[in-house]
Design an enzyme around this catalytic site. Structure first.
Site, PDB file in Angstrom:
ATOM      1  CG  HIS A   1      55.772 -36.054 -32.805  1.00 46.71           C
ATOM      2  ND1 HIS A   1      57.007 -36.032 -32.191  1.00 46.71           N
ATOM      3  CD2 HIS A   1      55.798 -35.038 -33.719  1.00 46.71           C
ATOM      4  CE1 HIS A   1      57.750 -35.058 -32.687  1.00 46.71           C
ATOM      5  NE2 HIS A   1      57.038 -34.445 -33.632  1.00 46.71           N
ATOM      6  CG  LEU A   2      54.180 -40.598 -37.385  1.00 46.42           C
ATOM      7  CD1 LEU A   2      53.750 -41.466 -36.208  1.00 46.42           C
ATOM      8  CD2 LEU A   2      54.030 -41.383 -38.686  1.00 46.42           C
TER       9      LEU A   2
END
Length: 367
Positions: free
Chosen positions: A207-208
């Site tokens: 994830h970012l």
């Protein structure tokens, strides 16, 4: 986790916003992109409906006097309420379905999904990237969810194909998502970031982070030293030292490949790292208001496995970029730039080690 009413945002290259400028809040682009409308509206709706661990109002903010103009914000609730980080033992740690992951969230926390329509001709560009050997490299469906312990307005997570259960290791597709999300926003205050395992990533599921910060950051205009400029590679020299890439849209594929070569090298060397994606002026640009492209800063750093949190703030993607969410009022009110730099420096590589790494990466990118 099916949600039949989920919004799907499909975009093409023409949706990227060019020529954004920012010299103070009053100079922001007046029009709002479709991406911003969907994200801001959906995020606000989830806040109103109570899907967060705490209500985020306007955060108390002050600019620390000094050369780097650190943006300090008081966010006590995040320090108290955020989910306990998973036990991380290695930067290459495998995904563990028994641990918390984003397939276990409340479906109502999903704001929308996004997907890029790609012309057939661009598939050849993907094949040209020698580093495109990662699981999930060809993925193009991204789930965008609220971060239930937000740093700032709009704080969300970009999760590429969550059901693929990819560990927290960057892929070319994920790097491209980070750059393109910034380009889709007409707000120069929208930023994206990544924490590797060992660099304060709390969930081992790829994830970012994305969020809006209504303040300029020094690294957007900081001076640079060209290393391999034909691949967008520079050293950030007028800020706590980091490696920097710059791209607009024409050279995006080439820069994504170069960034991935660097992050692959760091993972292979079991070296923790943080990345920050933000609108920034082109290297060497005299017009410091220009925000035509994206600066991507990579900080190789000391790994933190089971390390005790700092009392003032943790040193992760936003702190290295100059945005400091303080966990207590005393440190928020009394910390100086010198205090902040002393904390941050403890997590960065010693100068000699950094320069050796820079030389190795430069040589690889010149091949």
């Amino acid at each position: 986790m099916e949600n039949k009413s989920l919004t799907l945002f499909t975009y093409i290259k023409r949706d990227f916003v060019h020529h954004v400028r920012w010299c103070g809040c009053e100079d922001k682009t007046s029009s709002t992109s479709t991406f911003d409308i969907i994200l801001k509206t959906g995020w606000t709706d989830r806040m109103r409906r109570g899907f967060f661990r705490y209500h985020l109002s306007d955060l108390e903010t002050r600019i620390l006097p000094g050369r780097y103009r650190y943006v300090a914000q008081l966010n006590i609730q995040r320090g108290i309420e955020r989910r306990k980080p998973q036990e991380i033992l290695s930067i290459k740690q495998n995904f563990d379905s028994k641990q918390f992951n984003f397939n276990k969230i409340n479906p109502e926390e999903i704001i929308f999904e996004m997907s890029k329509q790609m012309p057939t001709s661009q598939h050849k560009d993907r094949d040209a990237c020698k580093e495109s050997v990662h699981p999930g490299d060809e993925l193009c469906r991204i789930m965008v969810v609220v971060n239930v312990s937000p740093l700032e307005f709009g704080h969300c997570l970009f999760i590429p194909e969550p059901t693929k259960c990819l560990p927290q290791v960057l892929t070319p597709a994920a790097i491209k998502i980070g750059i393109e999300a910034v380009l889709l926003s007409s707000d120069p205050g929208f930023r994206v970031g990544f924490n590797s395992l060992g660099a304060f990533a709390s969930v081992n599921h790829l994830h970012l982070h994305g969020y809006y910060l209504n303040q300029e950051l020094r690294l957007e205009t900081a001076s640079t030293l060209p290393l391999v400029p034909e691949k967008g590679f520079y050293r950030l020299i007028d800020f706590p030292t980091g490696l920097m890439f710059y791209t607009e849209t024409e050279d995006l594929e080439k820069v994504v490949c170069a960034i991935c070569l660097v992050t692959d090298s760091l993972v292979d060397g079991n070296m923790a790292h943080n990345l920050f994606f933000t609108r920034g002026c082109p290297p060497g640009e005299s017009d410091v208001c220009a925000r035509r492209g994206v600066r991507i800063v990579v900080w190789p750093r000391m790994s933190c496995f089971g390390a005790k949190d700092e009392s003032a703030f943790n040193v992760a993607l936003c702190e290295l970029a100059g945005h400091l969410p303080f966990k207590n009022r005393h440190d928020f009110e009394h910390s100086t730039e010198k205090d902040v730099m002393a904390i941050i420096q403890r997590y960065l590589l010693p100068n000699k080690e950094f320069l050796q790494l820079e030389q190795q990466l430069t040589a690889r990118l010149q091949k």
